[in-house]
Enzyme design. Structure first.
Site, short mmCIF file in Angstrom:
data_model
loop_
_atom_site.label_atom_id
_atom_site.label_comp_id
_atom_site.label_asym_id
_atom_site.label_seq_id
_atom_site.Cartn_x
_atom_site.Cartn_y
_atom_site.Cartn_z
N CYS A 189 -8.31 10.54 4.23
CA CYS A 189 -9.67 9.98 3.82
C CYS A 189 -9.97 9.06 5.09
CB CYS A 189 -9.44 9.38 2.65
SG CYS A 189 -11.08 8.92 2.03
N HIS A 205 -8.18 13.73 -1.06
CA HIS A 205 -7.09 13.17 -1.87
C HIS A 205 -6.54 14.12 -2.46
CE1 HIS A 205 -7.89 8.88 -0.64
NE2 HIS A 205 -9.13 9.05 -0.78
N GLU A 238 -3.53 14.26 -2.95
CA GLU A 238 -2.31 13.49 -3.65
C GLU A 238 -2.68 12.85 -4.97
OE1 GLU A 238 -4.05 10.10 -1.61
OE2 GLU A 238 -3.99 12.27 -1.25
#
Length: 305
Positions: A142, A235, A237
């Site tokens: 990011c 993202h 994750e």
């Protein structure tokens, strides 16, 4: 194979409940295996949440991974407990003479600031310079992806009027890319940011390549052609409820924020989120570890350059 983490790290309890194999340092030292050395520079205010998310997506790799958690010295998180930072984190000065097979640099909620106005920008530049010579491959997430593209290649970021917020459809632009091996032609991943990168600036640089993008979210995945650097604007994750918590936080602050797109069932924030990125998110990090870290790092970690 297990993730090797500091003893008593709070993330361990969550990961064990999910049947993810974790091992503490005292157990790992008894095994005659050279684990991959991975550093995580955690710039997020929610340190424990981010640790858990990243350890989760790193856990599917078949080689042992030993983690060092890194925090900045020039800015101390106001949200992370002081004891947690003291017990489980190291500073850059403590690790700068060490080499790593891989490093992850997380995002940070500072994308509306100019890079030079970020309190720890000077320290971050020092760390990004360190990765040139001491880390086999670095994965930037990011805001860190935007910061690193600017630092390494002079690519600017641009603040957007409406937050890029939700779970968006992406396409694979280079199906031969090892990072995207096993990906479907179309896949979904979360984004949560107020800035973006422009395609024309990236395409002017021969050393890097755009691997994936989205009609709604823009450029997603960029990598250097030698695998040294990976830049992900989204993202992969994130866990199922991260966007929900961010949305509720912004609403509580009185911010003019729209419901995250393609996230809640029927786009209704009263209903549960629909998780449609878990498999591809995990695969992205596994591919990075396999093709950009494990298969490129030298057997003797001191030979990294």
């Amino acid at each position: 194979m297990p993730i090797i983490i500091p003893q008593n790290l709070p993330a361990a309890e969550t990961l064990v409940k999910e049947n993810i194999f974790v091992m503490n340092e005292h157990q790992a030292i008894k095994q005659d295996i050279r684990p991959l050395q991975i550093a995580i520079l955690n710039l997020m205010p929610t340190k424990v949440v981010t640790e858990t998310q990243l350890l989760r997506v790193l856990s599917n790799f078949p080689v042992q991974i030993e983690i060092d958690l890194i925090s900045t010295e020039t800015y101390e998180s106001k949200n992370a407990p002081e004891d947690h930072l003291k017990n489980f984190y190291k500073t850059f000065n403590q690790i700068k003479n060490k080499k790593y097979d891989g490093m992850i640099i997380t995002g940070a909620p500072v994308e509306k600031l100019r890079f030079g106005d970020v309190i720890y920008w000077k320290e971050l530049k020092e760390i990004m310079n360190y990765t040139k010579y001491n880390v086999t491959s670095t994965f930037h997430i990011c805001w860190a992806a935007q910061a690193a593209l600017y630092y390494h290649y002079g690519v600017h970021n641009y603040v957007v009027e409406d937050k890029i917020f939700g779970v968006f459809e992406h396409r694979v632009l280079n199906p031969r890319s090892e990072l995207l091996r096993g990906f479907d032609d179309v896949f979904y991943l979360p984004h949560s940011r107020y800035s973006e990168m422009h395609r024309d600036e990236i395409e002017q640089i021969d050393e890097i390549e755009i691997l994936s993008d989205s009609d709604e979210a823009g450029i997603f995945l960029v990598a250097s052609k030698d695998g040294k650097y990976v830049f992900a604007s989204g993202h992969a994750e994130y866990d199922p409820f991260t966007l929900k918590l961010e949305y509720e936080r912004d609403i509580a602050k009185g911010l003019d924020i729209h419901v995250p797109k393609n996230y809640f069932k029927d786009d209704n924030p009263e209903l549960d989120p629909i998780v449609r990125w878990r498999a591809h998110g995990s695969l992205l990090f596994t591919n990075w570890l396999n093709y950009f870290v494990y298969q490129k790092t030298p057997f003797d970690i001191n030979e990294i350059k």
